[in-house]
Structures are given as C-alpha cells and as structure tokens.
Design a protein around this motif. Sequence first.
Motif, PDB file in Angstrom:
ATOM      1  N   LYS A   1       0.824  -1.203   0.000  1.00  0.00           N
ATOM      2  CA  LYS A   1       0.000   0.000   0.000  1.00  0.00           C
ATOM      3  C   LYS A   1       0.860   1.255   0.000  1.00  0.00           C
ATOM      4  O   LYS A   1       1.891   1.292   0.660  1.00  0.00           O
ATOM      5  CB  LYS A   1      -0.894   0.026   1.243  1.00  0.00           C
ATOM      6  N   PRO A   2       0.413   2.285  -0.696  1.00  0.00           N
ATOM      7  CA  PRO A   2       1.136   3.562  -0.630  1.00  0.00           C
ATOM      8  C   PRO A   2       0.886   4.215   0.726  1.00  0.00           C
ATOM      9  O   PRO A   2      -0.118   3.935   1.394  1.00  0.00           O
ATOM     10  CB  PRO A   2       0.489   4.391  -1.750  1.00  0.00           C
ATOM     11  N   ASP A   3       1.812   5.047   1.132  1.00  0.00           N
ATOM     12  CA  ASP A   3       1.654   5.803   2.360  1.00  0.00           C
ATOM     13  C   ASP A   3       0.476   6.767   2.200  1.00  0.00           C
ATOM     14  O   ASP A   3       0.336   7.418   1.170  1.00  0.00           O
ATOM     15  CB  ASP A   3       2.954   6.572   2.645  1.00  0.00           C
ATOM     16  N   VAL A   4      -0.365   6.847   3.208  1.00  0.00           N
ATOM     17  CA  VAL A   4      -1.559   7.686   3.153  1.00  0.00           C
ATOM     18  C   VAL A   4      -1.201   9.138   2.865  1.00  0.00           C
ATOM     19  O   VAL A   4      -1.856   9.804   2.067  1.00  0.00           O
ATOM     20  CB  VAL A   4      -2.354   7.578   4.478  1.00  0.00           C
ATOM     21  N   ASN A   5      -0.153   9.635   3.488  1.00  0.00           N
ATOM     22  CA  ASN A   5       0.236  11.021   3.259  1.00  0.00           C
ATOM     23  C   ASN A   5       0.735  11.228   1.831  1.00  0.00           C
ATOM     24  O   ASN A   5       0.485  12.266   1.226  1.00  0.00           O
ATOM     25  CB  ASN A   5       1.300  11.461   4.258  1.00  0.00           C
ATOM     26  N   GLU A   6       1.455  10.256   1.283  1.00  0.00           N
ATOM     27  CA  GLU A   6       1.949  10.388  -0.087  1.00  0.00           C
ATOM     28  C   GLU A   6       0.804  10.448  -1.082  1.00  0.00           C
ATOM     29  O   GLU A   6       0.825  11.213  -2.033  1.00  0.00           O
ATOM     30  CB  GLU A   6       2.841   9.195  -0.447  1.00  0.00           C
ATOM     31  N   GLU A   7      -0.188   9.639  -0.872  1.00  0.00           N
ATOM     32  CA  GLU A   7      -1.298   9.555  -1.812  1.00  0.00           C
ATOM     33  C   GLU A   7      -2.424  10.531  -1.475  1.00  0.00           C
ATOM     34  O   GLU A   7      -3.407  10.610  -2.189  1.00  0.00           O
ATOM     35  CB  GLU A   7      -1.852   8.127  -1.837  1.00  0.00           C
ATOM     36  N   LYS A   8      -2.314  11.223  -0.340  1.00  0.00           N
ATOM     37  CA  LYS A   8      -3.337  12.176   0.101  1.00  0.00           C
ATOM     38  C   LYS A   8      -4.721  11.513   0.143  1.00  0.00           C
ATOM     39  O   LYS A   8      -5.700  12.014  -0.392  1.00  0.00           O
ATOM     40  CB  LYS A   8      -3.340  13.415  -0.781  1.00  0.00           C
ATOM     41  N   LEU A   9      -4.765  10.356   0.809  1.00  0.00           N
ATOM     42  CA  LEU A   9      -5.990   9.573   0.875  1.00  0.00           C
ATOM     43  C   LEU A   9      -6.878   9.922   2.067  1.00  0.00           C
ATOM     44  O   LEU A   9      -7.914   9.313   2.240  1.00  0.00           O
ATOM     45  CB  LEU A   9      -5.635   8.072   0.943  1.00  0.00           C
ATOM     46  N   THR A  10      -6.470  10.879   2.871  1.00  0.00           N
ATOM     47  CA  THR A  10      -7.279  11.219   4.031  1.00  0.00           C
ATOM     48  C   THR A  10      -8.515  12.000   3.616  1.00  0.00           C
ATOM     49  O   THR A  10      -8.544  12.643   2.569  1.00  0.00           O
ATOM     50  CB  THR A  10      -6.471  12.052   5.045  1.00  0.00           C
ATOM     51  N   ALA A  11      -9.530  11.956   4.455  1.00  0.00           N
ATOM     52  CA  ALA A  11     -10.787  12.637   4.164  1.00  0.00           C
ATOM     53  C   ALA A  11     -10.599  14.140   4.070  1.00  0.00           C
ATOM     54  O   ALA A  11     -11.198  14.792   3.233  1.00  0.00           O
ATOM     55  CB  ALA A  11     -11.817  12.312   5.243  1.00  0.00           C
ATOM     56  N   ASN A  12      -9.796  14.697   4.943  1.00  0.00           N
ATOM     57  CA  ASN A  12      -9.513  16.115   4.861  1.00  0.00           C
ATOM     58  C   ASN A  12      -8.038  16.358   5.174  1.00  0.00           C
ATOM     59  O   ASN A  12      -7.417  15.592   5.888  1.00  0.00           O
ATOM     60  CB  ASN A  12     -10.435  16.964   5.734  1.00  0.00           C
ATOM     61  N   PRO A  13      -7.500  17.411   4.607  1.00  0.00           N
ATOM     62  CA  PRO A  13      -6.063  17.671   4.759  1.00  0.00           C
ATOM     63  C   PRO A  13      -5.612  17.756   6.213  1.00  0.00           C
ATOM     64  O   PRO A  13      -4.485  17.392   6.527  1.00  0.00           O
ATOM     65  CB  PRO A  13      -5.867  19.017   4.062  1.00  0.00           C
ATOM     66  N   GLY A  14      -6.482  18.195   7.105  1.00  0.00           N
ATOM     67  CA  GLY A  14      -6.122  18.307   8.515  1.00  0.00           C
ATOM     68  C   GLY A  14      -5.901  16.983   9.203  1.00  0.00           C
ATOM     69  O   GLY A  14      -5.398  16.927  10.317  1.00  0.00           O
ATOM     70  N   ASP A  15      -6.271  15.875   8.557  1.00  0.00           N
ATOM     71  CA  ASP A  15      -6.046  14.554   9.143  1.00  0.00           C
ATOM     72  C   ASP A  15      -4.589  14.127   9.011  1.00  0.00           C
ATOM     73  O   ASP A  15      -4.131  13.253   9.727  1.00  0.00           O
ATOM     74  CB  ASP A  15      -6.918  13.499   8.466  1.00  0.00           C
ATOM     75  N   ARG A  16      -3.868  14.726   8.068  1.00  0.00           N
ATOM     76  CA  ARG A  16      -2.485  14.331   7.814  1.00  0.00           C
ATOM     77  C   ARG A  16      -1.575  14.764   8.951  1.00  0.00           C
ATOM     78  O   ARG A  16      -1.749  15.826   9.538  1.00  0.00           O
ATOM     79  CB  ARG A  16      -1.990  14.926   6.505  1.00  0.00           C
ATOM     80  N   ILE A  17      -0.593  13.943   9.224  1.00  0.00           N
ATOM     81  CA  ILE A  17       0.404  14.240  10.247  1.00  0.00           C
ATOM     82  C   ILE A  17       1.681  14.643   9.528  1.00  0.00           C
ATOM     83  O   ILE A  17       2.118  13.973   8.592  1.00  0.00           O
ATOM     84  CB  ILE A  17       0.638  13.013  11.147  1.00  0.00           C
ATOM     85  N   ALA A  18       2.277  15.742   9.957  1.00  0.00           N
ATOM     86  CA  ALA A  18       3.481  16.265   9.301  1.00  0.00           C
ATOM     87  C   ALA A  18       4.620  15.264   9.359  1.00  0.00           C
ATOM     88  O   ALA A  18       4.752  14.502  10.323  1.00  0.00           O
ATOM     89  CB  ALA A  18       3.902  17.565   9.969  1.00  0.00           C
TER      90      ALA A  18
END
Length: 111
Positions: free
Chosen positions: A23-40
Amino acid sequence: MSENKQENQINQPVSEDRDTREKPDVNEEKLTANPGDRIADQPQSVEEKAKQVAVDHVADITGDEITVPTYFVVDEPDGEKKALHHVKDAEEISDVIRQARVDEDGNRIWR
C-alpha cells in the motif's frame, strides 16, 4: 483435504486481497478525508500543532458551524502539555475527557 472435498470445492475468480498488496503511504497519496487529518513528516512543537485546523466552518448535525482542531492539547500529570491528534489519538482523547468528568474522590460526574 480428501479427494471428495476437493471435488466439491468451488473456486471462484476473485481479485487480489487488498490487504496483502503493498500500500502507498496515506500522506503520499493524500488519501485522508480532509487535509487536517495528515500528520506532518517533520517533528512539530505543541504550539505549532495547536494552530492546525482539521475542519473549518462546517455544519455539524445540528446545523451549527464548527471548527475541529487537528490536535487537542492536554495537560499531562507532570504539568507538560501534549498534543493529541484528533484521529490517531482519538481513544486517548476520550480517556482524557472521561478523566475530566470525575470529582476529587474519583466519582463520575454526569452533566
């Protein structure tokens, strides 16, 4: 397996099990529901995390517009501040909320 069971087995074509694929990294693929879910990717201070917003000015179930922070900042027993991510640390956030609703004797306070 006995020969009889093999004869009765039905093999259907199915796609590859999605949990076994790489699986690709969630942050790399921007698969989160909203950008604020991403962790730096880089470490951030509690102050930097406290400024981040996951969802801004959206209607909740009652129709009220709400803002949800990406991190909830809580006080640790030693006096330090800790930033809890609203998705990744949801269980710990719930624990903090439950602890906040007890009196000095440890009795649950219902409001």
